[in-house]
Write a protein that holds these residues in place. Structure first.
Motif, PDB file in Angstrom:
ATOM      1  N   HIS A   1       0.822  -1.206   0.000  1.00  0.00           N
ATOM      2  CA  HIS A   1       0.000   0.000   0.000  1.00  0.00           C
ATOM      3  C   HIS A   1       0.858   1.259   0.000  1.00  0.00           C
ATOM      4  CE1 HIS A   1      -3.888  -1.964   0.477  1.00  0.00           C
ATOM      5  NE2 HIS A   1      -3.298  -2.836   1.264  1.00  0.00           N
TER       6      HIS A   1
ATOM      7  N   CYS B   1       1.044   3.495   2.092  1.00  0.00           N
ATOM      8  CA  CYS B   1       1.602   3.784   3.414  1.00  0.00           C
ATOM      9  C   CYS B   1       2.835   2.921   3.683  1.00  0.00           C
ATOM     10  CB  CYS B   1       0.548   3.540   4.487  1.00  0.00           C
ATOM     11  SG  CYS B   1      -0.134   1.870   4.430  1.00  0.00           S
TER      12      CYS B   1
ATOM     13  N   HIS C   1       2.798  -0.401   4.084  1.00  0.00           N
ATOM     14  CA  HIS C   1       2.418  -1.695   4.631  1.00  0.00           C
ATOM     15  C   HIS C   1       2.049  -2.662   3.509  1.00  0.00           C
ATOM     16  CE1 HIS C   1       1.343   0.793   8.378  1.00  0.00           C
ATOM     17  NE2 HIS C   1       2.437   0.105   8.654  1.00  0.00           N
TER      18      HIS C   1
ATOM     19  N   GLU D   1      -4.041   3.579   1.080  1.00  0.00           N
ATOM     20  CA  GLU D   1      -3.480   3.163   2.356  1.00  0.00           C
ATOM     21  C   GLU D   1      -4.089   1.825   2.745  1.00  0.00           C
ATOM     22  OE1 GLU D   1      -4.570   6.492   4.845  1.00  0.00           O
ATOM     23  OE2 GLU D   1      -2.509   7.189   4.797  1.00  0.00           O
ATOM     24  N   CYS D   2      -3.384   1.096   3.620  1.00  0.00           N
ATOM     25  CA  CYS D   2      -3.944  -0.161   4.095  1.00  0.00           C
ATOM     26  C   CYS D   2      -5.140   0.131   4.995  1.00  0.00           C
ATOM     27  CB  CYS D   2      -2.884  -0.986   4.828  1.00  0.00           C
ATOM     28  SG  CYS D   2      -2.451  -0.332   6.451  1.00  0.00           S
TER      29      CYS D   2
ATOM     30  N   ALA E   1      -5.829  -0.558   8.095  1.00  0.00           N
ATOM     31  CA  ALA E   1      -5.497  -0.061   9.436  1.00  0.00           C
ATOM     32  C   ALA E   1      -5.159   1.428   9.399  1.00  0.00           C
ATOM     33  CB  ALA E   1      -4.337  -0.862  10.006  1.00  0.00           C
ATOM     34  N   CYS E   2      -4.319   1.829   8.453  1.00  0.00           N
ATOM     35  CA  CYS E   2      -3.935   3.238   8.347  1.00  0.00           C
ATOM     36  C   CYS E   2      -5.141   4.085   7.953  1.00  0.00           C
ATOM     37  CB  CYS E   2      -2.830   3.414   7.309  1.00  0.00           C
ATOM     38  SG  CYS E   2      -1.233   2.827   7.878  1.00  0.00           S
ATOM     39  N   TRP E   3      -5.928   3.538   7.073  1.00  0.00           N
ATOM     40  CA  TRP E   3      -7.107   4.268   6.609  1.00  0.00           C
ATOM     41  C   TRP E   3      -8.066   4.511   7.762  1.00  0.00           C
ATOM     42  CZ3 TRP E   3     -12.354   2.977   6.233  1.00  0.00           C
ATOM     43  CH2 TRP E   3     -13.123   3.855   5.441  1.00  0.00           C
ATOM     44  N   ARG E   4      -8.275   3.478   8.580  1.00  0.00           N
ATOM     45  CA  ARG E   4      -9.157   3.609   9.738  1.00  0.00           C
ATOM     46  C   ARG E   4      -8.580   4.594  10.747  1.00  0.00           C
ATOM     47  NH1 ARG E   4     -13.423   0.564  10.690  1.00  0.00           N
ATOM     48  NH2 ARG E   4     -13.854  -1.200   9.326  1.00  0.00           N
ATOM     49  N   ALA E   5      -7.276   4.488  10.984  1.00  0.00           N
ATOM     50  CA  ALA E   5      -6.619   5.371  11.941  1.00  0.00           C
ATOM     51  C   ALA E   5      -6.748   6.825  11.488  1.00  0.00           C
ATOM     52  CB  ALA E   5      -5.152   4.976  12.087  1.00  0.00           C
ATOM     53  N   ALA E   6      -6.617   7.037  10.193  1.00  0.00           N
ATOM     54  CA  ALA E   6      -6.714   8.394   9.654  1.00  0.00           C
ATOM     55  C   ALA E   6      -8.125   8.936   9.783  1.00  0.00           C
ATOM     56  CB  ALA E   6      -6.265   8.392   8.199  1.00  0.00           C
TER      57      ALA E   6
END
Ligand code: ZN
Length: 115
Positions: free
Chosen positions: A11, A13, A15, A40-41, A43-48
């Protein structure tokens, strides 16, 4: 050779994630995997994103974007497919609407100079 259905996506990001694309049509997987690599993966997408409230709407939006991108990628690939010889004889035996639609597309693809 086995058909490739699990794609290792790197991705944007950085990952990596393995995505099972077996539910995608075989001719759409490469384009879809390419699009995934630009995102983004999860996890990163959710975190963002953050926040549960917007989560569902955002997910739906992302899902729609995914499907649009997939469809675009497929159209692109289809446009680049110059010859679909197996459809030519079949065109004479066209009966249902779906086949007509395909035949029309093929006609457009095969006569690019006709204005
Ligand atoms: Zn990530």
């Amino acid at each position: 050779m086995a058909v490739k259905t699990i794609w290792q996506i790197t991705h944007s990001c950085g990952h990596q994630a393995a995505r099972d694309l077996s539910d995608r049509a075989a001719d759409r997987r490469a384009g879809f995997a390419e699009w995934l690599a630009k995102q983004e993966c999860t996890a990163c997408w959710r975190a963002a994103k953050g926040g549960d409230e917007e989560d569902k709407a955002a997910w739906l939006e992302a899902k729609r974007a995914e499907e649009q991108a997939e469809s675009d990628a497929w159209s692109e690939q289809y446009r680049n497919t110059v010859v679909l010889p197996y459809l030519a004889p079949a065109a004479q035996a066209v009966r249902d609407a779906e086949c007509v639609a395909v035949a029309v597309d093929v006609a457009i693809v095969r006569t690019p100079n006709t204005k």
